[in-house]
Design a protein around this motif. Structure first.
Motif, mmCIF file in Angstrom:
data_model
loop_
_atom_site.group_PDB
_atom_site.id
_atom_site.type_symbol
_atom_site.label_atom_id
_atom_site.label_comp_id
_atom_site.label_asym_id
_atom_site.label_seq_id
_atom_site.Cartn_x
_atom_site.Cartn_y
_atom_site.Cartn_z
ATOM 1 N N ALA A 77 0.980 -33.840 0.903
ATOM 2 C CA ALA A 77 0.918 -32.819 -0.143
ATOM 3 C C ALA A 77 -0.325 -32.990 -1.004
ATOM 4 C CB ALA A 77 2.177 -32.880 -1.011
ATOM 5 N N TYR A 104 -2.123 -15.497 -2.542
ATOM 6 C CA TYR A 104 -0.836 -15.810 -3.158
ATOM 7 C C TYR A 104 0.175 -14.676 -2.997
ATOM 8 C CZ TYR A 104 -3.036 -19.997 -4.839
ATOM 9 O OH TYR A 104 -3.678 -21.209 -4.882
ATOM 10 N N ASN A 107 1.583 -15.513 0.418
ATOM 11 C CA ASN A 107 2.261 -16.808 0.535
ATOM 12 C C ASN A 107 3.764 -16.723 0.819
ATOM 13 O OD1 ASN A 107 2.074 -19.835 0.191
ATOM 14 N ND2 ASN A 107 3.593 -19.362 -1.356
ATOM 15 N N THR A 111 5.567 -18.395 4.042
ATOM 16 C CA THR A 111 6.688 -19.323 3.934
ATOM 17 C C THR A 111 7.820 -18.924 4.878
ATOM 18 O OG1 THR A 111 6.132 -19.769 1.617
ATOM 19 C CG2 THR A 111 8.365 -20.332 2.333
ATOM 20 N N PHE A 159 -1.198 -23.841 0.480
ATOM 21 C CA PHE A 159 -0.107 -23.824 -0.490
ATOM 22 C C PHE A 159 1.252 -23.743 0.203
ATOM 23 C CE2 PHE A 159 2.484 -22.243 -4.052
ATOM 24 C CZ PHE A 159 2.109 -23.169 -5.013
ATOM 25 N N GLY A 160 1.322 -22.990 1.293
ATOM 26 C CA GLY A 160 2.576 -22.905 2.033
ATOM 27 C C GLY A 160 2.978 -24.246 2.631
ATOM 28 N N TYR A 162 1.889 -27.112 1.594
ATOM 29 C CA TYR A 162 2.148 -27.986 0.438
ATOM 30 C C TYR A 162 3.607 -27.846 -0.004
ATOM 31 C CZ TYR A 162 2.036 -29.460 -4.497
ATOM 32 O OH TYR A 162 2.305 -30.063 -5.700
ATOM 33 N N GLY A 163 4.093 -26.611 -0.090
ATOM 34 C CA GLY A 163 5.475 -26.391 -0.463
ATOM 35 C C GLY A 163 6.441 -27.018 0.525
ATOM 36 N N LYS A 166 6.413 -30.774 -0.059
ATOM 37 C CA LYS A 166 7.146 -31.096 -1.281
ATOM 38 C C LYS A 166 8.656 -30.991 -1.058
ATOM 39 C CE LYS A 166 5.589 -31.119 -5.192
ATOM 40 N NZ LYS A 166 5.302 -32.202 -6.176
ATOM 41 N N LYS A 167 9.065 -29.998 -0.284
ATOM 42 C CA LYS A 167 10.488 -29.837 0.005
ATOM 43 C C LYS A 167 11.005 -31.038 0.793
ATOM 44 C CE LYS A 167 13.831 -26.667 2.076
ATOM 45 N NZ LYS A 167 14.019 -25.359 2.760
ATOM 46 N N GLN A 244 7.350 -15.384 -9.008
ATOM 47 C CA GLN A 244 6.116 -15.891 -8.413
ATOM 48 C C GLN A 244 5.060 -14.800 -8.223
ATOM 49 O OE1 GLN A 244 6.285 -17.197 -4.256
ATOM 50 N NE2 GLN A 244 8.088 -15.914 -3.957
#
Length: 302
Positions: A77, A104, A107, A111, A159-160, A162-163, A166-167, A244
């Motif tokens: 991440a 964004y 995004n 996802t 960013f996708g 990264y999410g 993080k999950k 968002q």
């Protein structure tokens, strides 16, 4: 109700601040994206380190770092968000603010696609329709730009992913960001030192106010993340999902109204397709939530 209201306001404030980021990064356009990124990482690390101490999160931080199943996703991440930040700063200071908003906007659709490719999730017909519309939009914008919208696609992908990382890590906002910034801080410090040795550092060349703006990149980065963390524990995922869109709307407005970036009719058409895809996706998500709530009510004991 006060908790819900506080959560909604915190979430709105987080995304609103993220939407105003283009205005901040243009204040630092005398420095290259790499130098600004390096300072952002270092000052973010120091800001988050202070929060860890003040909020007594060091034991939780140690526990997260001690678990490989959490540590390695957070390391991934860290790399992904650094790439995202660097791309965003470069794009803003090179006249691509509208394209960053496109990234964004796309995004949430990316996802959904990740859910299919990585998590083997099955999509509903409306979700497939939204992805098809978004694909047509990207193809149309590629023709309009004369190239693929690389900035938007890079921001979406980093960013996708990264999410997703993080999950998988499942760490708190402060612990996660502390580890991410600590991982990249040595690299960022090395970049700052190298620029200074080569005489290419710009921090001290434009006065105290400019240097202060670089230092403030730490708090500026941390504040919306803390607001987001406060919102995530108080409102539903559906509310967060709708909130968002505030950030890319603000970014788009900055690009068109403040920086006067060109928006020919064909580009408007491409964005309109993206917004249509998001409308379909949001409608489907809300409908699915209503069905789930109704089913839960019907099957619960009286």
């Amino acid at each position: 109700m006060p908790e819900l209201r506080r959560g909604f306001l915190s979430g709105f404030a987080a995304y609103f601040l993220w939407g105003l980021f283009p205005l901040y990064w243009t204040l630092l356009d005398r420095s290259g994206a790499v130098e600004v990124l390096a300072h952002r990482i270092v000052w973010s690390m120091l800001t988050i380190a202070g929060l860890v101490v003040v909020r007594r999160r060091l034991p939780q931080l140690r526990r997260v770092w001690a678990e490989p199943a959490r540590r390695w996703p957070l390391i991934a991440a860290a790399v992904l968000i650094s790439g995202n930040w660097g791309t965003y700063i470069w794009a803003v200071n090179h006249g691509h603010v509208v394209e960053t908003s496109l990234g964004y906007f796309i995004n949430p659709l990316f996802t959904v696609m990740l859910g299919v490719v990585v998590l083997s999730e099955r999509l509903r017909p409306a979700q497939w329709s939204a992805l098809a519309i978004a694909g047509a939009a990207v193809a149309g914008l590629t023709v309009e730009y004369g190239r693929p919208p690389w900035v938007a696609l890079a921001l979406t992908a980093t960013f996708g992913l990264y999410g997703l990382a993080k999950k998988q890590a499942g760490a708190g906002a402060i612990e996660g960001m502390a580890i991410e910034s600590a991982v990249m801080a040595p690299v960022a410090l090395a970049v700052i030192v190298a620029l200074g040795v080569r005489g290419e550092a710009t921090v001290a060349q434009h006065g105290a106010w400019y240097a202060t703006l670089l230092v403030l990149t730490g708090p500026v980065t941390a504040l919306p993340l803390l607001l987001f963390g406060a919102a995530a524990t108080r409102v539903s995922l559906t509310t967060l999902g709708l909130l968002q869109y505030v950030a890319p709307v603000m970014q788009f407005a900055c690009g068109v109204l403040v920086f006067h970036e060109a928006m020919p009719p064909t580009r408007w058409a491409g964005f309109a397709l993206v917004w249509l895809a998001l409308a379909v996706l949001s409608w489907d998500g809300l409908a699915q939530r209503r069905r789930s709530v109704a089913l839960a009510a019907a099957t619960s004991p009286a």
